[in-house]
Write a protein that holds these residues in place. Structure first.
Motif, PDB file in Angstrom:
ATOM      1  N   THR A 103     -39.588   1.386  22.749  1.00 56.68           N
ATOM      2  CA  THR A 103     -38.416   2.251  22.769  1.00 56.68           C
ATOM      3  C   THR A 103     -37.633   2.045  21.485  1.00 56.68           C
ATOM      4  N   ASP A 104     -37.467   3.110  20.726  1.00 54.35           N
ATOM      5  CA  ASP A 104     -36.731   3.044  19.467  1.00 54.35           C
ATOM      6  C   ASP A 104     -35.247   3.272  19.764  1.00 54.35           C
ATOM      7  N   TYR A 105     -34.529   2.177  20.042  1.00 54.55           N
ATOM      8  CA  TYR A 105     -33.131   2.286  20.434  1.00 54.55           C
ATOM      9  C   TYR A 105     -32.256   2.819  19.300  1.00 54.55           C
ATOM     10  N   PHE A 123     -21.968   4.797  17.528  1.00 56.42           N
ATOM     11  CA  PHE A 123     -22.101   5.138  16.114  1.00 56.42           C
ATOM     12  C   PHE A 123     -22.654   3.962  15.305  1.00 56.42           C
ATOM     13  N   VAL A 124     -22.190   2.757  15.626  1.00 61.35           N
ATOM     14  CA  VAL A 124     -22.677   1.565  14.924  1.00 61.35           C
ATOM     15  C   VAL A 124     -24.164   1.356  15.182  1.00 61.35           C
ATOM     16  N   ASN A 125     -24.575   1.458  16.444  1.00 59.88           N
ATOM     17  CA  ASN A 125     -25.984   1.254  16.786  1.00 59.88           C
ATOM     18  C   ASN A 125     -26.890   2.325  16.186  1.00 59.88           C
ATOM     19  N   ALA A 126     -26.314   3.469  15.858  1.00 59.25           N
ATOM     20  CA  ALA A 126     -27.096   4.523  15.209  1.00 59.25           C
ATOM     21  C   ALA A 126     -27.515   4.110  13.807  1.00 59.25           C
ATOM     22  N   THR A 127     -26.857   3.073  13.249  1.00 63.00           N
ATOM     23  CA  THR A 127     -27.198   2.596  11.904  1.00 63.00           C
ATOM     24  C   THR A 127     -27.922   1.254  11.942  1.00 63.00           C
ATOM     25  N   ARG A 128     -28.274   0.792  13.142  1.00 60.34           N
ATOM     26  CA  ARG A 128     -28.955  -0.507  13.288  1.00 60.34           C
ATOM     27  C   ARG A 128     -30.393  -0.296  13.762  1.00 60.34           C
ATOM     28  N   SER A 129     -31.229  -1.278  13.510  1.00 60.77           N
ATOM     29  CA  SER A 129     -32.614  -1.207  13.960  1.00 60.77           C
ATOM     30  C   SER A 129     -32.714  -1.622  15.425  1.00 60.77           C
ATOM     31  N   THR A 130     -33.859  -1.380  16.030  1.00 64.35           N
ATOM     32  CA  THR A 130     -34.063  -1.749  17.429  1.00 64.35           C
ATOM     33  C   THR A 130     -33.931  -3.258  17.629  1.00 64.35           C
ATOM     34  N   ASN A 131     -34.497  -4.042  16.701  1.00 68.43           N
ATOM     35  CA  ASN A 131     -34.409  -5.502  16.819  1.00 68.43           C
ATOM     36  C   ASN A 131     -32.959  -5.982  16.740  1.00 68.43           C
ATOM     37  N   GLN A 132     -32.182  -5.389  15.855  1.00 70.52           N
ATOM     38  CA  GLN A 132     -30.785  -5.775  15.730  1.00 70.52           C
ATOM     39  C   GLN A 132     -30.000  -5.441  16.998  1.00 70.52           C
ATOM     40  N   ILE A 133     -30.295  -4.292  17.584  1.00 70.43           N
ATOM     41  CA  ILE A 133     -29.601  -3.885  18.806  1.00 70.43           C
ATOM     42  C   ILE A 133     -29.932  -4.826  19.956  1.00 70.43           C
ATOM     43  N   LEU A 134     -31.197  -5.241  20.038  1.00 65.79           N
ATOM     44  CA  LEU A 134     -31.619  -6.147  21.106  1.00 65.79           C
ATOM     45  C   LEU A 134     -31.036  -7.548  20.938  1.00 65.79           C
ATOM     46  N   GLN A 135     -30.666  -7.917  19.719  1.00 64.23           N
ATOM     47  CA  GLN A 135     -30.103  -9.248  19.477  1.00 64.23           C
ATOM     48  C   GLN A 135     -28.675  -9.381  19.986  1.00 64.23           C
TER      49      GLN A 135
END
Length: 276
Positions: free
Chosen positions: A238-240, A30-42
């Motif tokens: 890939t748009d995570y 749920f948290v990652n659904a509100t984050r950008s791809t770059n933020q998730i990769l960090q």
């Protein structure tokens, strides 16, 4: 008394730890659904981001048909649950209530089928559906759920603790027919087991990816898990964030169903234990 309090405290601590471990992956989705791809990769974050709208627009741009996928999944899961639970309960009741030749062998066969992985039958099942002309239809995804060995086993185990032959005999003396006895007397008696198996069947069917992927060929008939898989089709990027949003949306109905029926399951199982 002190020892009892210590044991009770340890039980709560262990239960709390298991609960947290179980909920963390769901929360992260749920948290990652509100984050950008770059933020998730960090790296991992437990705090929501501010890219929900952006991720939702990404889903729309990729042709993610949320309403269509939801309706398709809901229809398949709902129909499979109703048919599977009813006919499994009928089978379990027949095995428990009636004496017939080779009864033990039939029940042992059901137990044997539980241990056979469903993946072993994919090729033969697909060829059979091709012969019948059922490919790209919902029939192969719904009708086979009538034969659910694990559900039959679970309900049969519950009946072992609550079934009363005297109740059956009293109904027959009053002139009740066999199907009337099952539908009006025994079926409501199995309510706790039906709620539990209903949730397991619904969740399993809703999350099922492999069988719909084999059977369905038109995107208009795809379920939500299949549509989420399509989000990975871009080989360059890939748009995570969009993927996690799609996963979160597919998880929401399952969580909602569980919250609606969990209280009923707990109270019903407790009542069944008292009867036993």
């Amino acid at each position: 008394m002190t020892k009892w309090k210590l044991s009770k405290t340890m039980l709560y601590v262990i239960t709390g730890i298991i609960t947290v471990i179980t909920l963390i992956p769901i929360w992260l989705a749920f948290v990652n659904a509100t984050r950008s791809t770059n933020q998730i990769l960090q790296g991992v974050s437990l705090l929501p981001g501010g890219h929900f709208i952006e991720n939702y627009k990404g889903l729309i741009e990729k042709g993610f048909n949320l309403a269509g996928g939801f309706l398709n999944s809901a229809f398949i899961a709902g129909a499979s649950t109703m048919l599977g639970v009813y006919f499994s309960a009928l089978t379990a009741y027949g095995i428990k209530a009636y004496n017939f030749k080779h009864k033990d062998k039939v029940y042992n066969l059901i137990l044997l089928l539980i241990m056979i992985p469903a993946q072993l039958s994919f090729i033969g099942f697909y060829k059979y559906m091709v012969m019948l002309g059922f490919v790209n239809t919902y029939i192969p995804l719904i009708i086979p759920t009538i034969a659910a060995p694990a559900t039959v086993f679970f309900i049969k185990q519950y009946l072992d603790s609550v079934f009363s032959p005297s109740l059956l005999e009293a109904a027959r003396i009053d002139g009740a027919k066999e199907f009337y006895i099952f539908n009006k007397i025994m079926f409501p008696l199995m309510k706790p087991a039906l709620a539990t198996t209903g949730i397991m069947t619904f969740v399993g069917t809703w999350n099922n990816f492999m069988m719909p992927y084999i059977i369905l060929t038109e995107q208009e008939k795809y379920t939500l898990p299949m549509l989420v898989q399509l989000l990975k089709s871009d080989i360059y990027k890939t748009d995570y964030g969009a993927i996690y949003l799609g996963i979160s949306l597919s998880l929401f109905p399952v969580i909602l169903v569980f919250l609606m029926f969990s209280k009923q399951i707990v109270s019903g199982v407790t009542a069944g234990g008292v009867k036993g």
